[in-house]
Design an enzyme around this catalytic site. Structure first.
Site, PDB file in Angstrom:
ATOM      1  N   CYS A  56      62.901   7.930  22.992  1.00 50.39           N
ATOM      2  CA  CYS A  56      63.003   6.487  22.692  1.00 50.39           C
ATOM      3  C   CYS A  56      64.183   5.882  23.445  1.00 50.39           C
ATOM      4  CB  CYS A  56      63.179   6.299  21.186  1.00 50.39           C
ATOM      5  SG  CYS A  56      63.597   4.608  20.738  1.00 50.39           S
ATOM      6  N   CYS A  59      67.016   4.735  20.709  1.00 52.70           N
ATOM      7  CA  CYS A  59      67.715   5.620  19.778  1.00 52.70           C
ATOM      8  C   CYS A  59      69.154   5.863  20.253  1.00 52.70           C
ATOM      9  CB  CYS A  59      66.969   6.960  19.636  1.00 52.70           C
ATOM     10  SG  CYS A  59      65.640   6.925  18.404  1.00 52.70           S
ATOM     11  N   HIS A 120      65.009   5.665  13.931  1.00 50.33           N
ATOM     12  CA  HIS A 120      63.797   5.358  14.700  1.00 50.33           C
ATOM     13  C   HIS A 120      62.620   4.990  13.794  1.00 50.33           C
ATOM     14  CE1 HIS A 120      61.230   5.683  18.270  1.00 50.33           C
ATOM     15  NE2 HIS A 120      60.354   6.356  17.549  1.00 50.33           N
ATOM     16  N   ASN A 160      59.049  -8.851  17.532  1.00 46.92           N
ATOM     17  CA  ASN A 160      57.633  -8.589  17.760  1.00 46.92           C
ATOM     18  C   ASN A 160      57.377  -7.167  17.307  1.00 46.92           C
ATOM     19  OD1 ASN A 160      55.034  -8.999  18.642  1.00 46.92           O
ATOM     20  ND2 ASN A 160      55.468  -8.114  20.651  1.00 46.92           N
ATOM     21  N   SER A 168      55.486  -1.668  22.292  1.00 42.90           N
ATOM     22  CA  SER A 168      55.258  -0.259  22.589  1.00 42.90           C
ATOM     23  C   SER A 168      56.251   0.660  21.903  1.00 42.90           C
ATOM     24  CB  SER A 168      55.314  -0.041  24.103  1.00 42.90           C
ATOM     25  OG  SER A 168      56.489  -0.640  24.617  1.00 42.90           O
ATOM     26  N   HIS A 171      60.810   1.681  17.323  1.00 46.34           N
ATOM     27  CA  HIS A 171      62.210   1.605  16.878  1.00 46.34           C
ATOM     28  C   HIS A 171      62.519   0.168  16.444  1.00 46.34           C
ATOM     29  CE1 HIS A 171      66.260   3.624  16.998  1.00 46.34           C
ATOM     30  NE2 HIS A 171      66.510   2.399  16.584  1.00 46.34           N
ATOM     31  N   HIS A 173      63.658  -3.257  16.185  1.00 42.97           N
ATOM     32  CA  HIS A 173      64.481  -4.119  17.039  1.00 42.97           C
ATOM     33  C   HIS A 173      63.835  -5.485  17.199  1.00 42.97           C
ATOM     34  CE1 HIS A 173      61.395  -2.876  19.920  1.00 42.97           C
ATOM     35  NE2 HIS A 173      61.789  -3.855  20.717  1.00 42.97           N
ATOM     36  N   GLN A 175      64.500  -9.417  19.610  1.00 50.12           N
ATOM     37  CA  GLN A 175      65.044  -9.918  20.863  1.00 50.12           C
ATOM     38  C   GLN A 175      65.621 -11.315  20.661  1.00 50.12           C
ATOM     39  OE1 GLN A 175      62.798  -9.098  24.562  1.00 50.12           O
ATOM     40  NE2 GLN A 175      61.153  -8.391  23.235  1.00 50.12           N
TER      41      GLN A 175
END
Ligand SMILES: [Zn+2]
Ligand SMILES: [Zn+2]
Lengths: 373, 373
Positions: A56, A59, A120, A160, A168, A171, A173, A175
């Site tokens: 990842c 990570c 993760h 998203n 894809s 993990h 997160h 933006q």
């Protein structure tokens, strides 16, 4: 011709609903949902992700791109996207238009990635309220920092989530894209919030909070009304209400916003308001996961005032709110596609917002994975 | 601060482009496409669909729903959708708004399914021009017929093609939804076309055709300019041009429209214009399939004048055009998702419209399946 027209029933008759924030219509076809809800749920999916994935790029300690290594971060962590859609200045001047209809506007800005947590296998729904609050604090920090970058006029915080959304990496997160123009959708919202703020206040007064200088605020007014009406409310948490908007496009679309006072940005939150917002996000995302016993996919975005902070009409009229737009319709795998008629003509839904809100009100806030062995 | 700003290069600098038809912006990030096109294509997929599928609810002679059997049709065939999103009248009167912000508009109408061809394994790209022309004639017939239905104000012809678009049946077919209000997107387009038609004509005159009564037409003007400029043109066929619009959102989005005169609807086509339109559709869909050697997925829609035919501003200002919105980006399986920033803020693309048009111009019009054994 001789028959009397029927009396309108919103759970029976096709109709359009108006979205005053975007000045758009959505087509509602409730008769297609007349079959009772069958309680069809996927079997709960056990969480098979590892706590740490050596492949990842988010990570802790891993390489996020050529030559850049993530530190052993222990809470939220933000870095500038290595392949940003927007670049820092200087901004080239706009080229002459080859034809009056072909207009170009150069933009500058930047794109950041905000990792919510080192684990993760977590999502907002699996974090504690305290951990979510650290994410909200980080959003606020990036909002302020990017908002001071030369030329930046808007800071768009978003997440998203889910492979079904083309994301894809699981993990957790989000933006932040910052831009020298106010992007299309918040720009339209702000224009309509400004228009509303300049119109006469409701008469008789509704009891809703008012915006700066006592001006009417469409979202203060709307949230106040929905809190009283109740049928589109999913949950209330302190001053926050999560509701399926009257004009929702997505099956279980939710707007999360404050009801007790006009708040124009994350920076204007008191510590208590920030904590209750974090609790509301926790409760809402747990309900989402419980809806189909899956890690629920959505796009989430924070709409707030433009930057830099200044006392202009748009800054005053902005009312902080979060949108959650999830594509899932009847199960973890049945997705609503915005195609065909919706791309060419008008957004459309079958399930009414009231039906969606009722379903979401009935769900537990104990995460389904916490009920499994 | 001391460095001079660079000179704007549309294939280098992030910028926004304005869509005057919808009054919306799209963010273009061309620097992310700087790597040369790698010619990456999927291995051609042999057509494995049967010519007739006994389980298909659109194949001739099959049962399309409980109690309804399709005839042994031999060319296009239209029937009313058994689960329509819109119902025929009478229309109930609008209910009182529970709050001035919560507006409902009852709608009536109908939904038709237009089967393009009896063969289960065909698509528009695999039909002869003569067979496509029968589809265009059928669209025109349904447009006229539904446009005469009491209360119908707009007839939306569209096709949603491909499993990736949520279209579960590959049998070649489209739909027509007719509605008592002009749907959101054509309504915005018509409003802006009307505004343009009432504005002063270009000075000096551009040589583009004019609308009814000599009024300026935005799309006559735009098509005329693009035909001359050439860099966004995919193909020309008689009076028709297929182009990637300046403001395209989808990677290989195309608009197909007449350039030689103002045409407001399918009904206004001469036989020659209808034939050349059919040829243009054939050539365009073959190029689409050849782009990634697959049956290319898209949503297609016909925008034209409202119904019934009357000499009002919108009817006069309407300029017939077809939109093709395909989600495929780099191969038959790499899809562009409209999520995150795009749902929350602004449509975004990396590949420029000029790059997309160039790629499409370079493709053969011999269908890849006709080159296989
Ligand atoms: Zn908003
Ligand atoms: Zn159009």
């Amino acid at each position: 011709m001789a028959t009397d027209p029927p009396v309108f029933d919103p759970s029976e008759h096709p109709h359009r609903r108006y979205n005053p924030l975007l000045r758009e219509y959505v087509l509602v076809s409730p008769h297609r949902m007349k079959r009772p809800w069958l309680g069809q749920v996927e079997p709960p999916a056990a969480d098979t992700l590892p706590q740490y994935d050596p492949k990842c790029y988010l990570c802790p300690g891993n390489s996020r791109s050529e030559g850049a290594v993530l530190p052993q971060y222990t809470e939220t962590y933000t870095f500038a996207n290595d392949y940003p859609a927007l670049l820092a200045g200087p901004l080239p001047p706009a080229p002459p238009a080859p034809h009056p209809l072909l207009i170009t506007e150069p933009v500058l800005g930047g794109c950041d990635v905000v990792i919510f947590h080192p684990r993760h296998d977590y999502t907002l729904a699996r974090l504690t309220v305290g951990e979510i609050e650290k994410v909200v604090v980080e959003w606020t920090r990036v909002f302020v920092q990017r908002g001071m970058q030369e030329g930046v006029k808007y800071v768009q915080v978003f997440e998203n989530k889910g492979a079904i959304m083309g994301c894809s990496n699981p993990h957790p997160h989000g933006q932040v894209w910052s831009m020298s123009s106010i992007p299309q959708i918040p720009s339209v919202e702000l224009r309509n919030l400004v228009k509303y703020s300049l119109s006469p206040p409701p008469d008789p007064p509704s009891g809703a909070p008012r915006g700066d200088k006592g001006k009417p605020c469409m979202l203060c007014e709307y949230a106040h009304f929905e809190k009283g009406a109740g049928e589109r409310v999913v949950l209330e948490e302190g001053p926050w209400v999560a509701l399926v908007p009257w004009w929702a496009v997505w099956p279980f679309e939710v707007m999360l916003l404050p009801t007790h006072r006009h708040i124009s940005s994350l920076l204007d939150l008191t510590p208590d308001e920030r904590t209750s917002l974090s609790t509301a996000i926790s409760r809402l995302t747990k309900r989402y996961d419980n809806l189909f016993s899956c890690s629920f996919a959505y796009s989430m975005g924070v709409h707030q005032r433009p930057t830099p902070m200044q006392l202009d009409d748009e800054g005053e009229a902005a009312h902080l709110h979060l949108h959650f737009d999830p594509p899932l319709l009847r199960s973890a795998t049945v997705k609503k596609f915005l195609v065909g008629f919706e791309l060419m003509a008008e957004a459309q839904r079958d399930l009414t917002p009231e039906q969606a809100a009722k379903r979401m009100r009935e769900l537990s806030e104990v995460h389904y994975l916490d009920l499994m062995d």
